[in-house]
Enzyme design. Structure first.
Site, mmCIF file in Angstrom:
data_model
loop_
_atom_site.group_PDB
_atom_site.id
_atom_site.type_symbol
_atom_site.label_atom_id
_atom_site.label_comp_id
_atom_site.label_asym_id
_atom_site.label_seq_id
_atom_site.Cartn_x
_atom_site.Cartn_y
_atom_site.Cartn_z
ATOM 1 N N HIS A 127 -21.281 18.797 0.637
ATOM 2 C CA HIS A 127 -20.082 19.290 -0.046
ATOM 3 C C HIS A 127 -18.852 19.240 0.857
ATOM 4 O O HIS A 127 -17.723 19.452 0.388
ATOM 5 C CB HIS A 127 -20.311 20.716 -0.547
ATOM 6 C CG HIS A 127 -19.774 20.962 -1.911
ATOM 7 N ND1 HIS A 127 -18.493 20.577 -2.295
ATOM 8 C CD2 HIS A 127 -20.316 21.552 -3.006
ATOM 9 C CE1 HIS A 127 -18.284 20.932 -3.551
ATOM 10 N NE2 HIS A 127 -19.381 21.509 -4.009
ATOM 11 N N ASP A 184 -16.023 16.790 -3.335
ATOM 12 C CA ASP A 184 -16.276 17.852 -4.297
ATOM 13 C C ASP A 184 -17.167 17.340 -5.422
ATOM 14 O O ASP A 184 -17.540 16.161 -5.455
ATOM 15 C CB ASP A 184 -14.945 18.385 -4.848
ATOM 16 C CG ASP A 184 -14.094 19.033 -3.756
ATOM 17 O OD1 ASP A 184 -14.676 19.666 -2.863
ATOM 18 O OD2 ASP A 184 -12.857 18.883 -3.801
#
Length: 476
Positions: free
Chosen positions: A447, A451
């Site tokens: 992450h 995104d």
């Protein structure tokens, strides 16, 4: 005059620091030629045959099969120029050549100057033909060892006394003393020699044998006494030592996998998204490709090869996932090329061979390379270089008959695509319920590099190519 040279476990590359002895290829007393493989070791990456850079008579081996040794630890000692049979294999190396450079460069590495190649890996040797293994009569071996000059550097390295229990060379020369200790399971590294410079003598071994016998007798007497109920002891880490529990060392491939997965979970904030896709059209396209005949028809294309080609096309659209994170610099490093890893289950454990420059290959080329690497993995012949440097990993766990999974990222990569089994399922197709070939795709991603929108876009593109292969044709 003979010289005893010590050959140490060389640096096998790719940051490896230790290796486990799998199988000795020579015995004490054997004649070895320059660059002849003397031991097979298992690293965290692959099985490797290690050749000896010296030619002569093997006088000692360090470590039994199954022993794990660090890089730089002694492997064996060779008496160079010990006999007529060995003198033809190599000239006497200079005293400074007792620890050859892994690269084959530097003091003592040239075959012309030292009698040793200095090369440490199979395939990088001088090409000298391997000599037949021959045994030297004990009287010749003892005479050769006795002629070793105790004042020269190579001999000092073999006979220097070390602290009992250390991992250095054992200060003993006599093969008879070594054999006696081996027959009675006496660890010579734990003995303090009473001879000159700490040399271990037969009297030292005899004393250790008597002590071991007395200890065994005392243990037997204790074992015959009534046994009282005891609370199970706890191991140092707090794990209860249950009766009959089996402990399996985490080393070799299994240890490397454990370390990498633990590091991935510790360092990478991963997330997973997944989608079901109708793979009916992809399977039909594959069948048509493999049914083609004529001069232009190439080898059969696997489903994994098609999925790999889809991944490279998706990474070209979403380069954020072909990256790594430099934690010290706090930077995302996007990589220019795709080196595609694929998970392969072998008898030695899980390995991830890497298809180099996969972004430059078509499905047929990727499939051929996957087949080649898979065969090497099956036989345990993958080199460390073939198991490192990946930028993205494809994991086809559908071969185990499961539908889905949440893959753990192959550190230090940024993403992994998991593929479940392709099987008939009810599916709404063109507004009607039908039986279609359905597969579940799951993407685990770092992450930090992107995104959910980017990860979802990547996964959706992969699913679109699976459902409609014509989408991929537009980018070829």
């Amino acid at each position: 005059m003979a010289q005893v040279l010590e050959f140490k476990l060389p640096d096998l590359g790719e940051g490896l620091t230790e290796a486990e002895i799998v199988r000795w290829l020579v015995e004490v007393g054997d004649v070895v030629a320059i660059d002849q493989p003397v031991v097979e070791v298992e690293t965290a990456k692959a099985m490797v045959e290690v050749p000896c850079p010296y030619g002569g008579v093997v006088t000692a081996r360090f470590g039994e099969e199954g022993t794990e040794l660090p890089v730089g630890a002694p492997l064996l000692t060779v008496a160079v120029g010990a006999s007529e049979g060995a003198s033809g294999s190599a000239a006497s190396p200079s005293p400074s050549s007792s620890s050859p450079s892994p690269s084959g460069k530097g003091p003592g590495s040239g075959a012309e100057s030292s009698g040793g190649s200095g090369n440490v890996l199979v395939g990088y040797g001088t090409g000298a033909p391997a000599a037949r293994r021959r045994r030297i009569r004990p009287d010749r071996l003892d005479r050769a060892v006795a002629e070793v000059p105790v004042v020269e550097a190579p001999v000092v390295e073999v006979l220097v006394a070390e602290t009992p229990g250390s991992d250095g060379p054992v200060p003993v020369v006599s093969p008879l003393v070594r054999r006696l200790a081996r027959q009675h399971d006496i660890d010579l590294r734990r003995l303090a020699g009473s001879g000159p410079d700490g040399l271990i003598l037969r009297a030292d071994v005899d004393r250790a044998i008597r002590t071991a016998e007395e200890t065994a007798a005392a243990t037997a007497r204790v074992a015959e006494a009534p046994v009282q109920a005891q609370v199970p002891a706890a191991a140092p880490n707090g794990v209860a030592a249950a009766a009959g529990a089996e402990r399996i060392p985490l080393r070799g491939v299994r240890g490397a996998v454990a370390d990498k997965l633990s590091r991935s979970r510790t360092e990478i904030p991963d997330a997973t998204c997944w989608v079901d896709a109708d793979a009916t059209e992809l399977m039909a396209v594959r069948a048509a490709m493999n049914a083609a005949t004529g001069p232009s028809a190439g080898p059969k294309v696997s489903v994994l090869a098609l999925l790999a080609r889809i991944c490279t096309a998706a990474l070209a659209r979403f380069p954020e996932l072909n990256a790594t994170v430099d934690t010290e610099a706090r930077e995302i490093v996007r990589l220019p090329g795709v080196h595609l890893g694929f998970a392969a289950q072998t008898e030695r454990g899980l390995v991830v061979p890497v298809v180099r420059d996969a972004h430059t290959r078509n499905a047929e080329s990727i499939g051929s390379e996957i087949a080649r690497l898979t065969e090497l993995a099956r036989t345990g012949k993958l080199s460390p270089a073939q198991l490192t440097g990946g930028t993205f990993t494809l994991n086809n766990y559908g071969v185990f008959g499961v539908d889905g999974s949440t893959p753990i990222i192959n550190h230090p990569e940024a993403a992994m695509l998991g593929v479940g089994r392709i099987m008939p399922k009810p599916w709404v197709h063109q507004g009607e319920l039908a039986v279609r070939q359905v597969v579940q795709l799951s993407l685990t991603f770092d992450h930090r590099v992107c995104d959910g929108g980017t990860a979802g876009g990547f996964l959706r593109y992969v699913a679109d190519c699976v459902e409609q292969p014509a989408v991929l044709l537009r980018t070829l």
